[in-house]
Design a protein around this motif. Structure first.
Motif, PDB file in Angstrom:
ATOM      1  N   ASP A  23      -3.424   0.392  -3.700  1.00 16.13           N
ATOM      2  CA  ASP A  23      -2.837  -1.269  -3.643  1.00 16.13           C
ATOM      3  C   ASP A  23      -2.362  -1.314  -4.819  1.00 16.13           C
ATOM      4  OD1 ASP A  23      -3.212  -3.543  -3.189  1.00 16.13           O
ATOM      5  OD2 ASP A  23      -4.777  -3.448  -2.012  1.00 16.13           O
TER       6      ASP A  23
ATOM      7  N   THR B 104       0.681  -1.185  -0.501  1.00 17.09           N
ATOM      8  CA  THR B 104      -0.329   0.621  -0.358  1.00 17.09           C
ATOM      9  C   THR B 104       0.787   1.225  -0.053  1.00 17.09           C
ATOM     10  OG1 THR B 104      -1.534  -1.281   1.220  1.00 17.09           O
ATOM     11  CG2 THR B 104      -1.995   1.402   1.312  1.00 17.09           C
TER      12      THR B 104
ATOM     13  N   LEU C 191      -4.650   6.182   0.052  1.00 15.63           N
ATOM     14  CA  LEU C 191      -4.447   5.093  -0.275  1.00 15.63           C
ATOM     15  C   LEU C 191      -4.080   4.321  -1.968  1.00 15.63           C
ATOM     16  CD1 LEU C 191      -5.403   3.461   3.047  1.00 15.63           C
ATOM     17  CD2 LEU C 191      -3.679   4.471   2.139  1.00 15.63           C
TER      18      LEU C 191
ATOM     19  N   ARG D 254      -3.808  -0.210   9.536  1.00 13.82           N
ATOM     20  CA  ARG D 254      -4.739   0.148   8.001  1.00 13.82           C
ATOM     21  C   ARG D 254      -6.120  -1.356   8.145  1.00 13.82           C
ATOM     22  NH1 ARG D 254      -6.824  -0.098   2.821  1.00 13.82           N
ATOM     23  NH2 ARG D 254      -5.535  -1.170   1.447  1.00 13.82           N
TER      24      ARG D 254
END
Length: 1304
Positions: free
Chosen positions: A83, A68, A81, A126
């Protein structure tokens, strides 16, 4: 360093960019500039995504696994964020009302810390999506921070406060600093004793000038490090190693310090890396490298040796300079940004992937590039661009395969290009792949079509069936077949290495095999089969597989070679190891075991000897030959020869041994070189190398096992030979038993020797000599072990005399004298028998044997025994046989009253003690002369002198002593005695003998004259020996009559000059003497004087006066004339008399008689004219009345009736110039040389009829001299007797023809 890609966009231009590598994997690079967006690129520079932001990016960071990417931006309270796995972006609302200024992921968990411009903090989990807001953590903007491995969070802000918080946001430590903090890091300080590895130290740059170290365990004692102002401000720093910190300063300096408390403040390393400025530093722990950037270049150091510059990368286009740099975690890629918004990525570490097929290699040269090369065959390298970054590479004869995970791409290799064929997916991740010309074999999840874990199968592809199977005790991890497939090296799960030969199904363990071995490479050079290297990260170990060696097949470790860091060996060819380097290139290096392949010219003997050992270990015999030739040393050739024998290289061994002259070995090898059977040949070679047990094993395993027996016989290993004979040749046991018995006898094992001698008896008449030798051994050994009766009887029966002697000696040493004497007598060794009988006191037996005895010692012992018994006649005979002459003389004088016999024995034997006994005997009888004689003979000179003095027998003593070798003292004592007695001659004689020449001369001159004037001769001899000028003058005065007024005969003066070796004066004196003798008519005396002087001068190589030579010639002609007339040769006589008459003035005493003879001989010879001329001379008034009346009328008739007829004298050739002249003429009118004359005829010599007298060396005509010697056997010149057989004709007379011979 290879540049992978560069990025530059217009939106970024003019200002620096921010970038961040994906953690752990390093697959993605996040990049942002002044364009309100973050762009995601892969590691090859391809853009993968773009994240739009409401404002400029403030901060971004990747989580610990790189999954991330978190981003914060201006004008937004959201956290973005992205991915990496799904390539999707999400947002998290921070809930903060003020602008965010700081962002950082935890190093061990999923916690994200976010700081704001007003000092507030948010901790976001997270994993659980939990948010922990912490208000008022700082009073002003949070600017920096860091996480520890224990999830402690350190923060710094513009309020100049540093806070340490736990993961819940609670403050557990707090301290203030003097200026704005920046670049905060957690680490471990270096201490003497490391209690734990917890990160307890926070380091932070304060005010860009100092480095502040805050220890959580000791918060009251922080450390503030300041640096030289010349360095400028601190730009960046990094912890590394065991508590070291590398710091970069703005003015280009790079400094390393230690945090150990004793070393704090000391600079471990300092370098001015950049001329103007330094903008960033980075450290890669995986590469062990450090990089700094500044100006427009990057400089990379090796952390193990900072002084060495590893690489320099210049960015010539970046004229504004570079900004920041960062490495991926794996160290493969290094990114650097510039001040004008561009970014460059360089490849600093390449995955080391490569493969080899025969001499062709394929290796990764860039992330998406494979290079195919063949250095051995000098093919140009071919570069292949591939689609993915591969994890494995395989090369075959015609194909290349690359792949990753479960997929592989195949390429066909053409002559000029490379063409992609296909890609294949497998059912699992491919661990390894290999290709041949037609097939590919892929290993995945422990399975291959041709290979399963723990079993090695040889599969024949053409027949599609198994060839061989070997089942190992544990699982097989890796296999490495040799280029021909006839041998296979493999590593098992225990990390042990083996070589398997499918041909004979044999397995050989690799010795000293390191457990860290990564792979094995076989030698591809066709002449060096059996060599392979096993390599780990640091070294390559060279092994040699000896297939055909006399000690059997085996593997040996030849040596190790250091492999440079991160080099992967791909190919071994002729000792040259081709390695793949981290930079994507290949590097060739020679193994340390193959140093002999370099230049040998400038090497010393020690290096050459070491290389010779290497070549022999590797079986490189041709190179070994060259080294031996350079060394030129016998030991080197010998080692090469032994190695050839060891490896069964018979032909090469013959060549080697022939070169250094070992003829025996050459002949032996020539005899066996045709043997094809391996075991028999190995047996012979093992025997030649001295390994006899090994040779026996090979022989017994061969088709000719009896060779083992023959070898043991030749080596005299009789014990082993007997053991072999029982199995191989029972008929040889008796003969081997005899030899073994002899060996046992020599070592003193007599009982076993007797046993084997008895076993050796065959009882076959065919082997009579052998049986006799065994019976002799039985006899000797029986005596040795104490069975004397058996031994003696056996020896007496045996025909050998030597056996009887040897057995007698053994018995004698055992003090068995009667038996020993008996055997000696039987063997006719009478001396030894008599000696032993004497030790037994058996004199009767001794007397019987005495006629056969030759030993003086035995005769002496017998004589002493007989003398003790009073039997003197027998004793004398025995003493004579014993050569004991003193005892013989003693018995003759004392007991047998036979002095005559005693005297004779003394005279014959010159026995000193015997002479003393005889002297004493004569002294008792009153015979003083005889007593003196024998005292002198016995060297008792003083007693003899005293006796002679007492009894007035000094003359006798003097005569005796002068004939003996006496001392100077003896001579002097006699001389003094005679001096007192006024016996001058005797006194002078003995003073001369003792070297007192002055006194000797005085007495000789006082001595009364005798007829032979011996005293004068002795005086001359004295002066000649003395060589004293005063004595010489004294004697000359005496001879001239100066002292007594009576001049002595001139001949004594001549003798004096001769004694003094004053030959010229002697010659003049000789001429005078000869003239006087001639005048007196003593022609023979005159001739002898001149001849002796002539000979002496010739011997001394002194020029002979012409007057002497002429007078000798005339006198000799006169002598010859008398000889010729005597023999009736009137012509020769007349010719010689004519020569004499022509010099008649030299014969004043006999003028008339000589002229009369000339007239008569000329008349007889028919020389009428010469007869008339000399007859007319006789008629002169002064001679006429002196003519003998007998011849007067005849001479008058010759004068009255003259005849003018004359016989012409024959001519012969001059020996110098060959001119024909009368044969009696001695002066050549052509060459003017005086010619040598013949001493037999008086004629001049000719070259082809030349000889010389063997005594006086005067020349003669060979034919004439030979005729003369038939009637007279003396030389007419020197009067010496000559054997006609010793007369030799001389073919080359050059040495006698010296010009002016007559004047020499």
């Amino acid at each position: 360093m290879k540049q992978v890609f560069s990025l530059s966009e217009k939106a970024w231009s003019g200002s620096p960019v921010q970038f961040a590598w994906q953690k752990t994997l390093g697959t993605f690079l996040a990049l942002t500039g002044g364009d309100n967006a973050v762009k995601i690129f892969d590691r090859h520079g391809q853009k993968r995504n773009e994240i739009s932001l409401p404002g400029n990016c403030v901060a971004m960071d990747w989580d610990k696994d790189g999954d991330t990417l978190a981003i914060i931006a201006d004008k937004s309270s959201a956290i973005f964020l992205w991915d990496a796995n799904t390539n999707k972006t999400s947002q998290v609302d921070s809930g903060m009302r003020d602008a965010m200024s700081f962002l950082l992921w935890s190093r061990v968990g999923t916690l994200l810390a976010v700081g704001t411009s007003k000092g507030n903090l948010l901790i976001y989990n997270r994993q659980t999506s939990r948010k922990i807001p912490v208000l008022g953590k700082h009073t002003k903007r949070i600017t920096c921070g860091c996480w520890s491995t224990e999830n402690l969070l350190a923060l710094g802000g513009e309020d100049k406060i540093i806070t340490i918080s736990n993961q819940e946001g609670d403050t557990i430590r707090q301290t203030s600093v003097s200026s704005d903090p920046s670049d905060m890091q957690f680490s471990v300080m270096k201490t003497d004793e490391r209690v734990s590895t917890r990160e307890s130290t926070v380091s932070v740059v304060v005010g860009k000038k100092t480095l502040f170290l805050f220890n959580l365990n000791d918060p009251d004692n922080p450390i503030d490090l300041t640096f030289q102002q010349a360095y400028g401000s601190i730009v960046s720093y990094r912890w590394y190693g065991d508590g070291y910190i590398m710091i970069g300063f703005s003015r280009g300096c790079l400094v390393v310090i230690s945090t150990h408390i004793r070393e704090i403040g000391q600079e471990i390393f300092q370098a001015h890396n950049h001329k103007d400025n330094l903008s960033s530093i980075a450290i890669s722990q995986s590469l062990n490298k450090a990089a700094s950037c500044g100006d427009n270049c990057i400089k990379i150091h090796d952390l193990s040796d900072l002084r060495e510059m590893y690489a320099i990368i210049s960015l010539d286009d970046e004229n504004k300079g570079v900004d920041k740099l960062a490495w991926t975690d794996d160290g493969q890629l290094l990114a650097v940004s510039s001040r004008i918004g561009s970014l460059h990525v360089f490849l600093t570490k390449l995955p080391i992937l490569g493969d080899a097929c025969n001499t062709r290699i394929a290796y990764l040269t860039s992330l998406l590039e494979v290079t195919i090369a063949n250095h051995v065959e000098r093919e140009l390298p071919v570069t292949v661009s591939v689609e993915v970054e591969p994890s494995f590479v395989a090369i075959g004869v015609y194909h290349l395969a690359v792949g990753m995970n479960n997929r592989a791409w195949f390429y066909a290799l053409g002559e000029n290009n490379v063409k992609k064929l296909k890609d294949v997916e497998y059912l699992g991740t491919v661990a390894s792949m290999h290709l041949n010309s037609d097939y590919a074999a892929a290993l995945f999840e422990g399975k291959v079509q041709l290979h399963m874990t723990g079993v090695i199968n040889y599969f024949h592809i053409e027949d599609w069936q198994y060839v061989n199977e070997y089942r190992h005790s544990v699982s097989v991890r890796k296999v490495f077949p040799d280029p021909n497939g006839t041998r296979l090296a493999f590593i098992d799960d225990k990390s042990d290495g083996f070589v398997y030969c499918p041909v004979n199904d044999r397995l050989y363990e690799i010795p000293d095999f390191s457990p860290n071995i990564k792979g094995i490479l076989w030698e591809h050079w066709p002449m060096d089969k059996g060599v392979f290297v096993a390599f780990d990260d640091d070294k390559a170990y060279t092994y040699v597989f000896y297939k055909d060696a006399i000690q059997g097949s085996k593997i040996i470790l030849a040596g190790g070679t250091e492999v440079p860091f991160s080099h992967k060996p791909l190919l071994l060819y002729n000792g040259e190891l081709t390695c793949q380097t981290p930079s994507g290139k290949t590097n060739n290096m020679y193994l340390s075991t193959h140093r002999f392949l370099g230049n040998l010219k400038d090497l010393g003997p020690n290096e050459l000897t070491q290389m010779l050992t290497q070549t022999l270990t590797l079986k490189r015999f041709s190179e070994a030959w060259e080294l031996c030739r350079l060394l030129n040393d016998q030991s080197g050739w010998n080692e090469l020869g032994k190695a050839c024998l060891y490896h069964m290289e018979v032909d090469f061994a013959i060549r080697v041994y022939r070169t250094f002259g070992n003829a025996g070995m050459v002949m032996s090898l020539e005899q066996i070189k045709g043997i094809e059977e391996h075991n028999l040949l190995a047996g012979h070679l093992a025997m030649f190398t001295g390994d006899f047990n090994l040779a026996q094993d090979w022989y017994l395993a061969s088709s000719c096992p009896v060779a083992a027996l023959e070898m043991r016989k030749d080596l005299q290993h009789w014990d082993s030979a007997l053991q072999l004979a029982k199995r191989l040749a029972p008929d040889q046991i008796p003969f081997l038993s005899k030899e073994y018995a002899m060996q046992l006898e020599f070592t003193g094992d007599y009982s076993n020797a007797l046993l084997h001698y008895e076993k050796g008896i065959t009882g076959n008449n065919k082997y009579q000599d052998h049986d006799e030798a065994c019976l002799a051994g039985v006899a000797q050994m029986s005596i040795r072990v104490g069975d004397i009766r058996r031994g003696v009887n056996q020896a007496i029966k045996h025909p050998s005399r030597l056996l009887k002697r040897d057995c007698g000696a053994i018995l004698e040493n055992m003090k068995q004298f009667s038996e020993a004497a008996q055997l000696y007598e039987k063997g006719q060794y009478y001396d030894k028998a008599a000696s032993v009988y004497i030790r037994c006191k058996n004199w009767a037996k001794v007397g019987e044997l005495l006629p056969h005895v030759s030993s003086p010692k035995i005769h002496l012992q017998y004589a002493k025994a007989k003398e003790a018994d009073g039997r003197y006649n027998e004793a004398v005979i025995a003493y004579e046989h014993a050569k004991q002459w003193d005892s013989v003389i003693r018995l003759y004088l004392d007991h047998l009253n036979n002095p005559e016999k005693a005297v004779n024995i003394v005279r014959e034997t010159q026995s000193l003690d015997g002479a003393k006994m005889v002297a004493r005997f004569f002294l008792q009888l009153g015979d003083y002369g005889s007593a003196i004689q024998f005292l002198v003979m016995s060297k008792c000179n003083n007693e003899a002198f005293t006796l002679a003095q007492q009894h007035n027998k000094m003359e006798i003593y003097a005569d005796i002593i002068s004939s003996e070798s006496a001392t100077n003292e003896d001579y002097q004592s006699i001389a003094l005695y005679f001096e007192e007695e006024k016996k001058h001659f005797q006194a002078g004689k003995f003073f001369l003998l003792c070297g007192q020449y002055g006194r000797a001369l005085k007495h000789f001159m006082k001595s009364p004259g005798t007829e032979d004037n011996l005293a004068i001769e002795m005086a001359i001899e004295t002066v000649g020996r003395a060589k004293d000028e005063a004595l010489t003058n004294q004697l000359i005065d005496y001879l001239m009559g100066e002292s007594d007024g009576m001049p002595k005969d001139a001949k004594y003066l001549f003798h004096l000059y001769m004694a003094l070796k004053q030959y010229k004066e002697a010659a003049r004196t000789a001429i005078i003497i000869a003239r006087e003798e001639q005048c007196s008519g003593n022609y023979r005396n005159a001739h002898d004087v001149l001849f002796s002087m002539y000979s002496e001068l010739k011997t001394q190589k002194i020029k002979i006066p012409s007057e002497m030579a002429t007078n000798l010639m005339i006198l000799h002609s006169y002598m010859l004339a008398k000889t010729h007339i005597k023999h009736g040769d009137h012509m020769k006589g007349a010719r010689m008399l004519i020569r004499v008459a022509n010099n008649i003035s030299k014969f004043p005493s006999h003028v008339v008689q000589i002229l009369t003879s000339v007239v008569i001989e000329c008349h007889r010879a028919g020389l009428k004219n010469s007869a008339f001329s000399f007859a007319a001379m006789l008629m002169r008034p002064e001679y006429r009345n002196k003519i003998d009346l007998k011849y007067k009328k005849k001479i008058e008739a010759v004068v009255r009736h003259p005849s003018t007829t004359a016989i012409e004298e024959p001519t012969t050739a001059c020996p110098y110039c060959a001119f024909q002249l009368p044969e009696c003429e001695l002066l050549c009118p052509s060459c003017k040389n005086n010619l040598p004359y013949c001493i037999a005829t008086g004629r001049h010599m000719v070259q082809d009829d030349w000889t010389v007298c063997p005594h006086c060396d005067f020349p003669a005509l060979y034919s004439e001299f030979k005729n003369m010697l038939e009637t007279e056997n003396t030389c007419p010149m020197c009067s010496e007797r000559i054997d006609i057989a010793h007369l030799k004709k001389i073919n080359d007379c050059t040495q006698y023809l010296t010009p002016e011979n007559g004047d020499q």
